[in-house]
Design an enzyme around this catalytic site. Structure first.
Site, short mmCIF file in Angstrom:
data_model
loop_
_atom_site.label_atom_id
_atom_site.label_comp_id
_atom_site.label_asym_id
_atom_site.label_seq_id
_atom_site.Cartn_x
_atom_site.Cartn_y
_atom_site.Cartn_z
N ASP A 48 0.82 -1.21 0.00
CA ASP A 48 0.00 0.00 0.00
C ASP A 48 0.86 1.26 0.00
OD1 ASP A 48 -2.00 -1.83 0.24
OD2 ASP A 48 -2.78 -1.09 2.16
N ASP A 49 0.26 2.34 -0.52
CA ASP A 49 0.72 3.73 -0.36
C ASP A 49 1.77 4.18 -1.37
OD1 ASP A 49 -0.98 3.68 1.76
OD2 ASP A 49 0.58 3.64 3.31
N HIS A 99 -5.72 2.87 -4.59
CA HIS A 99 -5.70 3.17 -3.15
C HIS A 99 -6.12 4.63 -2.94
CE1 HIS A 99 -4.79 1.78 0.82
NE2 HIS A 99 -3.80 2.63 1.04
N HIS A 200 3.65 -2.40 3.11
CA HIS A 200 3.65 -1.02 2.63
C HIS A 200 4.97 -0.71 1.93
CE1 HIS A 200 0.67 -1.10 5.88
NE2 HIS A 200 0.08 -0.09 5.26
#
Length: 675
Positions: A48-49, A99, A200
């Protein structure tokens, strides 16, 4: 896709029990909740991110070494900033999901914001890779059991737009940097079960994540696990598809716009930093020189007390140029006649073609040794020069027709001229009509800005302006520069610069007080400051050669003109960009840091203002209007500078703007002491 569990539309707004027990991939299209889980011995690593220019390439390198694939739930803004990384993901067989564009909480964001965020992410992905995605992971979500009511509603809304919601089986919480062994332990399943694992690739130091991915792939591969994308892990077609030509075109434009805005934000950040540093330096410099000036004045008084000189009270001629000043001219004349100066004071009122009762009011004082000279309207410089030509004294005091002196003002103003090297003296102008908010703002500006500046200029011997409201001049000094010039609209600044360049010293006398009527409305204030600013620009340009000259002229130019250029021209010109950045930061950056910065510099100005007010014997309570001044008055002043610069660049000729007087001193009993 897995098994159906009936309608998901829970009337309570909370996720139904079957959703919290479902697999991590949710399909809510068609009004039926269906879910899927990874196959046994199959792990879908998800990140993620990102993409992040430092950490994502390292993770991709690890995946490539192990022949593994993963799914990256990317932030749209990061895709737009680093499209080359997104292209590498697709090229190496990895999968990209959405996302959101700026990592919003979809559960609390309004519907329009969520739609915008998802659409922008799709555009960025299409522009970067030529693909679109049907996979979505909501920021701040994790396992199905942790679904909240707002997240469930957001998943339902996203399903109507064709998205599959991807949650996770195992959250490694790598963001907390628990250690590599703990990351591997949390990623590993029991009894060979498949899993979607959350990690992440951006948002902080991801050193442990990179090393943790290496350890996961090494240790679990040895136990027979394979690593692939979310879609392949649950037996679905690829989560991305070719984007349309229109999507690609819009996406590329978005990427270029994002890059441009990124450059702009970087530039604004730099400007913000420069402005902050220069403001702090200016405040510190003004305070230091103010302290030095106070020390000099005190030492001079001690020397005078130890070695008293004969009184210096030369005859004085006071010139009052007047154009339509009927509201205040009587109070001005009355204060000049009421002086306690022991030597003769000649008062000359030069009426410059007034269309009101100014000449009649001035003529009524003829019995009190006031001379009235009438002339056709020709501008303030011509009126001043005519008055000086008719003056009988070698010391000339120039006073505006809206200004009131205290009884001791003339004596204090003339006293420094005992030194033959001093050609002119600037007095201390005070705002008389400071009752309203505009008057208080100008009062603060006069005390903190103008008078602190004059203390510094006095120490550096480079005074740029003796205000038209109060100034004393040697007739020889005026003659040496050809009198008052009409080549600029700031005749007082032009005259002062010329006198400095001619080799005379110009000093500031803080005890010579003059009370002036400041503009009482925004319109009148704008007119006055527009003329001041434009005239100052003209004077700076006129005297620009002093920057390269030698002697006193060169010292004046190199000390004064750069300061005026930076703090009265450059900074106000860039101030709108700084304010735009501040507004941008309140919405898209860390508002706490910006608020702290604003409070810090407001506090610095308040401290400087308190010191300046104390030096001038003014109450500090006036500073309560300072914070509001920073968000209203300051913007007005820099817009004046911008308009003046535009006028100068276009070569337009600005006419003289007269200010409508309200008659602050119109009452005969108006005191000429502190209001």
């Amino acid at each position: 896709m897995g098994e159906g569990t009936g309608g998901p539309g829970a009337t309570t707004g909370e996720p139904p029990p079957e959703a919290t027990r479902a697999g991590p991939v949710l399909n809510l299209t068609g009004g039926t909740l269906r879910s899927a889980r990874p196959r046994p011995k199959t792990i879908a690593l998800t990140f993620d991110d990102g993409p992040d220019p430092r950490w994502t390439p390292q993770i991709l390198d690890v995946l490539r070494r192990h022949g593994a694939h993963a799914t990256f739930f990317a932030i749209g803004a990061n895709i737009a900033r680093h499209p080359e990384i997104a292209r590498r993901m697709i090229r190496e067989g990895d999968e990209i999901g959405s996302h959101t564009y700026t990592h919003i909480d979809m559960g609390s964001a309004p519907a329009w914001r969520t739609r915008l965020e998802l659409d922008l992410t799709q555009r960025a992905l299409a522009g970067a890779t030529g693909r679109s995605t049907g996979l979505l992971r909501q920021p701040y979500s994790a396992t199905p059991s942790g679904l909240t009511g707002p997240q469930w509603k957001a998943a339902q809304a996203a399903a109507k737009r064709g998205y599959l919601t991807v949650l996770t089986d195992r959250d490694t919480e790598d963001w907390s940097r628990p250690g590599i062994d703990k990351i591997v332990q949390r990623a590993a399943g029991a009894n060979g079960a498949g899993a979607i694992v959350m990690l992440h690739d951006a948002g902080g130091d991801r050193t442990e994540t990179v090393r943790g991915v290496e350890a996961i792939l090494t240790r679990l591969s040895a136990r027979g696990y394979r690593f692939t994308t979310v879609s392949e892990a649950v037996g679905l077609p690829p989560g991305d598809a070719p984007a349309s030509t229109g999507q690609k075109t819009i996406g590329k434009a978005l990427i270029w716009g994002q890059r441009g805005s990124s450059w702009l934000v970087d530039g604004l950040t730099l400007l913000f930093g420069i402005a902050a540093v220069l403001t702090a330096i200016r405040l510190a410099t003004l305070l230091i020189f103010a302290r030095v000036h106070v020390g000099r004045v005190r030492r001079a008084r001690v020397r005078r007390d130890r070695r008293p000189r004969p009184p210096y009270h030369p005859p004085v001629s006071v010139i009052v140029p007047a154009y339509n000043e009927e509201a205040g001219i009587a109070a001005t004349i009355r204060s000049l006649l009421g002086t306690d100066y022991p030597a003769p004071v000649e008062v000359i009122v030069v009426d410059d073609g007034s269309s009101d009762r100014t000449p009649e009011i001035a003529a009524s004082f003829a019995a009190s040794a006031v001379r009235l000279i009438r002339k056709p309207n020709g501008g303030k410089p011509s009126a001043l020069n005519l008055g000086v030509a008719h003056a009988h004294s070698d010391i000339v005091v120039l006073v505006d027709g809206d200004t009131v002196f205290q009884r001791d003002t003339i004596g204090n103003l003339v006293a420094p001229l005992i030194d033959p090297a001093i050609g002119a003296v600037s007095g201390n102008t005070k705002v008389a009509n400071r009752g309203g908010i505009i008057g208080r703002w100008q009062h603060i500006e006069y005390v903190i800005g103008f008078n602190l500046d004059r203390r510094m200029f006095d120490v550096l011997q480079c005074m740029p302006t003796i205000p038209g409201a109060i100034g004393a001049f040697r007739r020889n000094a005026l003659a040496s520069v050809g009198g008052v010039s009409d080549e600029t609209l700031a005749e007082d600044t032009d005259l002062t610069m010329a006198i400095c360049r001619a080799g005379w010293r110009v000093v500031y006398e803080e005890t010579a007080l003059a009370w002036t009527e400041a503009p009482a409305s925004i319109r009148q204030l704008w007119k006055q400051r527009y003329r001041w600013c434009y005239g100052t620009l003209q004077a700076m340009w006129k005297h620009r050669r002093s920057l390269v000259q030698g002697g006193r002229s060169g010292r004046f130019g190199r000390r004064c003109l750069p300061y005026l250029t930076v703090f009265q021209v450059a900074l106000p010109l860039f101030a709108p960009a700084v304010d735009v950045f501040t507004l941008y930061g309140l919405f898209f950056l860390d508002p706490g840091k910006l608020l702290v910065s604003w409070l810090f510099f407001t506090l610095l100005q308040a401290l400087a203002g308190a010191y300046a007010l104390r030096l001038d014997g003014e109450p500090v309570r006036t500073l309560w209007v300072l914070p509001l001044q920073q968000v209203v008055y300051r913007q007005l002043m820099y817009l004046v500078v911008i308009q003046s610069m535009v006028t100068a660049v276009l070569g337009a000729r600005l006419r003289w703007h007269t200010i409508r007087r309200t008659g602050t001193f119109a009452t005969p009993d108006t005191p000429v002491t502190t209001p």
